[in-house]
Design a protein around this motif. Structure first.
Motif, mmCIF file in Angstrom:
data_model
loop_
_atom_site.group_PDB
_atom_site.id
_atom_site.type_symbol
_atom_site.label_atom_id
_atom_site.label_comp_id
_atom_site.label_asym_id
_atom_site.label_seq_id
_atom_site.Cartn_x
_atom_site.Cartn_y
_atom_site.Cartn_z
ATOM 1 N N GLN A 1 -9.741 -10.805 23.268
ATOM 2 C CA GLN A 1 -9.953 -11.991 24.140
ATOM 3 C C GLN A 1 -8.604 -12.538 24.855
ATOM 4 O OE1 GLN A 1 -10.157 -15.333 21.203
ATOM 5 N NE2 GLN A 1 -12.322 -14.575 20.399
ATOM 6 N N GLY A 2 -7.507 -11.734 24.509
ATOM 7 C CA GLY A 2 -6.311 -11.527 25.408
ATOM 8 C C GLY A 2 -5.621 -13.028 25.308
ATOM 9 N N THR A 3 -5.888 -13.810 24.480
ATOM 10 C CA THR A 3 -5.628 -15.109 24.153
ATOM 11 C C THR A 3 -4.494 -15.241 23.108
ATOM 12 O OG1 THR A 3 -7.711 -15.898 25.127
ATOM 13 C CG2 THR A 3 -5.998 -17.541 24.109
ATOM 14 N N PHE A 4 -3.329 -15.785 23.527
ATOM 15 C CA PHE A 4 -2.104 -15.980 22.796
ATOM 16 C C PHE A 4 -1.619 -17.569 22.606
ATOM 17 C CE2 PHE A 4 -2.489 -11.564 24.112
ATOM 18 C CZ PHE A 4 -2.654 -10.795 22.601
ATOM 19 N N PRO A 5 -0.810 -17.855 21.764
ATOM 20 C CA PRO A 5 -0.408 -19.338 21.840
ATOM 21 C C PRO A 5 0.705 -19.348 22.741
ATOM 22 C CG PRO A 5 -0.548 -18.480 19.473
ATOM 23 C CD PRO A 5 -0.677 -17.197 20.619
ATOM 24 N N LEU A 6 0.723 -20.489 23.645
ATOM 25 C CA LEU A 6 1.861 -20.502 24.451
ATOM 26 C C LEU A 6 3.381 -20.806 23.929
ATOM 27 C CD1 LEU A 6 2.493 -21.400 27.414
ATOM 28 C CD2 LEU A 6 2.269 -23.838 26.645
ATOM 29 N N ALA B 1 8.532 -11.204 37.052
ATOM 30 C CA ALA B 1 8.518 -12.410 36.233
ATOM 31 C C ALA B 1 7.211 -12.230 35.307
ATOM 32 C CB ALA B 1 8.291 -13.631 36.910
ATOM 33 N N PHE B 2 7.677 -12.343 33.704
ATOM 34 C CA PHE B 2 6.557 -12.335 33.099
ATOM 35 C C PHE B 2 5.350 -12.947 33.107
ATOM 36 C CE2 PHE B 2 5.040 -12.523 28.332
ATOM 37 C CZ PHE B 2 4.689 -11.248 28.242
ATOM 38 N N SER B 3 5.656 -14.200 33.480
ATOM 39 C CA SER B 3 4.647 -15.136 33.615
ATOM 40 C C SER B 3 3.619 -14.765 34.716
ATOM 41 C CB SER B 3 5.122 -16.523 34.188
ATOM 42 O OG SER B 3 5.912 -16.365 35.219
ATOM 43 N N GLU B 4 3.804 -13.889 35.530
ATOM 44 C CA GLU B 4 2.837 -13.182 36.625
ATOM 45 C C GLU B 4 1.635 -12.638 35.766
ATOM 46 O OE1 GLU B 4 4.482 -10.814 39.433
ATOM 47 O OE2 GLU B 4 6.209 -11.957 39.748
ATOM 48 N N TYR B 5 1.701 -12.171 34.575
ATOM 49 C CA TYR B 5 0.811 -11.423 33.744
ATOM 50 C C TYR B 5 -0.223 -12.609 33.182
ATOM 51 C CZ TYR B 5 3.508 -7.537 35.013
ATOM 52 O OH TYR B 5 4.069 -6.557 35.741
ATOM 53 N N TYR B 6 0.117 -13.599 33.027
ATOM 54 C CA TYR B 6 -0.887 -14.670 32.350
ATOM 55 C C TYR B 6 -1.019 -16.040 33.045
ATOM 56 C CZ TYR B 6 3.359 -16.648 30.361
ATOM 57 O OH TYR B 6 4.591 -17.320 30.398
ATOM 58 N N LYS B 7 -1.996 -16.731 32.343
ATOM 59 C CA LYS B 7 -2.188 -18.048 32.861
ATOM 60 C C LYS B 7 -2.123 -19.037 31.716
ATOM 61 C CE LYS B 7 -6.226 -20.398 34.684
ATOM 62 N NZ LYS B 7 -7.601 -20.340 35.268
ATOM 63 N N ALA B 8 -1.527 -20.087 31.714
ATOM 64 C CA ALA B 8 -1.264 -21.160 30.783
ATOM 65 C C ALA B 8 -2.357 -22.131 30.940
ATOM 66 C CB ALA B 8 0.237 -21.512 30.775
ATOM 67 N N VAL B 9 -3.121 -22.351 29.947
ATOM 68 C CA VAL B 9 -4.162 -23.433 29.788
ATOM 69 C C VAL B 9 -3.820 -24.135 28.474
ATOM 70 C CG1 VAL B 9 -6.374 -24.167 29.969
ATOM 71 C CG2 VAL B 9 -5.688 -22.244 31.010
ATOM 72 N N LYS C 1 -2.490 -22.610 25.506
ATOM 73 C CA LYS C 1 -2.686 -21.012 25.253
ATOM 74 C C LYS C 1 -2.504 -20.377 26.593
ATOM 75 C CE LYS C 1 -6.264 -21.500 21.673
ATOM 76 N NZ LYS C 1 -7.847 -21.471 21.470
ATOM 77 N N VAL C 2 -2.252 -19.143 26.349
ATOM 78 C CA VAL C 2 -2.219 -18.365 27.533
ATOM 79 C C VAL C 2 -3.113 -17.292 27.482
ATOM 80 C CG1 VAL C 2 0.351 -18.781 27.863
ATOM 81 C CG2 VAL C 2 -0.556 -16.670 26.737
ATOM 82 N N PHE C 3 -3.845 -17.140 28.573
ATOM 83 C CA PHE C 3 -4.703 -16.005 28.934
ATOM 84 C C PHE C 3 -4.256 -14.659 29.947
ATOM 85 C CE2 PHE C 3 -6.651 -20.078 28.311
ATOM 86 C CZ PHE C 3 -7.710 -19.790 27.071
ATOM 87 N N PHE C 4 -4.133 -13.563 29.049
ATOM 88 C CA PHE C 4 -3.480 -12.356 30.174
ATOM 89 C C PHE C 4 -4.687 -12.104 31.119
ATOM 90 C CE2 PHE C 4 -0.220 -12.680 26.984
ATOM 91 C CZ PHE C 4 0.922 -12.237 27.670
ATOM 92 N N LEU D 1 -5.395 -5.986 32.545
ATOM 93 C CA LEU D 1 -4.503 -5.487 31.524
ATOM 94 C C LEU D 1 -5.559 -4.936 30.342
ATOM 95 C CD1 LEU D 1 -1.883 -8.336 31.145
ATOM 96 C CD2 LEU D 1 -1.737 -5.821 32.321
ATOM 97 N N GLN D 2 -6.754 -4.994 30.477
ATOM 98 C CA GLN D 2 -7.739 -4.829 29.512
ATOM 99 C C GLN D 2 -8.701 -3.632 30.164
ATOM 100 O OE1 GLN D 2 -10.511 -7.702 28.203
ATOM 101 N NE2 GLN D 2 -8.762 -8.725 27.123
ATOM 102 N N LYS D 3 -8.682 -3.430 31.480
ATOM 103 C CA LYS D 3 -9.519 -2.467 32.050
ATOM 104 C C LYS D 3 -9.480 -1.157 31.643
ATOM 105 C CE LYS D 3 -8.123 -1.052 35.894
ATOM 106 N NZ LYS D 3 -7.758 -0.638 37.445
ATOM 107 N N ASN D 4 -8.438 -0.582 31.123
ATOM 108 C CA ASN D 4 -8.482 0.914 30.902
ATOM 109 C C ASN D 4 -8.167 0.894 29.336
ATOM 110 O OD1 ASN D 4 -8.707 1.491 33.395
ATOM 111 N ND2 ASN D 4 -6.625 2.073 33.661
ATOM 112 N N VAL D 5 -8.595 -0.204 28.475
ATOM 113 C CA VAL D 5 -8.509 -0.132 27.030
ATOM 114 C C VAL D 5 -9.809 0.011 26.320
ATOM 115 C CG1 VAL D 5 -7.541 -1.500 25.121
ATOM 116 C CG2 VAL D 5 -6.297 -1.592 27.308
#
Length: 200
Positions: A155-160, A178-186, A189-192, A196-200
């Motif tokens: 899910q790539g979701t973690f607590p804010l 800036a680390f915040s460039e890699y996620y969106k806060a809602v 929670k934050v959603f990366f 970042l999952q494309k090659n996993v």
């Protein structure tokens, strides 16, 4: 405390029950916990016996062999899910400065995250590889025996409220943006970002 013959006998019976349970888990399910530290395994098994409202480890063994759901619960007891973004920043900094220069010219890079838990360190590695310009030629494999935490990782979701610690770790690990460039806060929670999952 002096151990009476009854206590010694009870401890010996419990040890035998634990050994038999671990052997059964290995033979039936293929998970090998037989060489884990005994005090850790003993605590986790005792906890599971209590949670299942059972009176003995032998009773737990019977349930584990007949009910895969109970086996899943026991696996959850055994798996320790301690992780965070850029956990051990010095490792990530060393990886960035010492390993990346050695593999930068490789045509393909493969990384295996064993026991990836809920994925924070996998996302950390994706960010690092992206910043070093080699993410597109990297394939990462992320595995864990605990299916529940693997689903969370996908899910790539973690607590804010963890972002302050994660940002600190990222900076100490030699982060370049800036680390915040890699996620969106809602909300809380934050959603990366999905790339970042494309090659996993």
């Amino acid at each position: 405390m002096i151990k009476t013959p009854d206590i010694l006998q009870s401890e010996e019976i419990e040890r035998i029950e634990i050994e038999l349970l671990l052997e059964a888990v290995f033979r039936y399910y293929g998970y090998d916990f037989r060489n884990y530290a005994f005090p850790f395994i003993q605590r986790r098994i005792r906890h599971r016996v209590c949670k299942e409202n059972l009176t003995s480890i032998s009773a737990l063994q019977e349930k584990v062999l007949r009910d895969s759901v109970v086996m899943g619960e026991l696996l959850s007891e055994f798996s320790i899910n301690v992780t965070e973004m850029f956990r051990d920043p010095s490792f990530f900094n060393s990886f960035r400065t010492k390993v990346i220069p050695l593999v930068r010219d490789y045509p393909e890079i493969r990384i295996w995250h064993v026991g990836c838990s809920s994925g924070e360190e996998v996302y950390s590695m994706s960010i690092l590889l992206h910043e070093e310009g080699i993410y597109d030629k990297t394939r990462m494999f992320a595995t864990d025996i605990n299916k529940g935490v693997l689903e969370k990782a996908k899910q790539g979701t973690f607590p804010l409220d963890r972002m302050q610690l994660f940002t600190k770790n990222y900076i100490e690990a030699g982060g370049k943006r800036a680390f915040s460039e890699y996620y969106k806060a809602v909300d809380d929670k934050v959603f990366f970002h999905p790339f970042l999952q494309k090659n996993v």
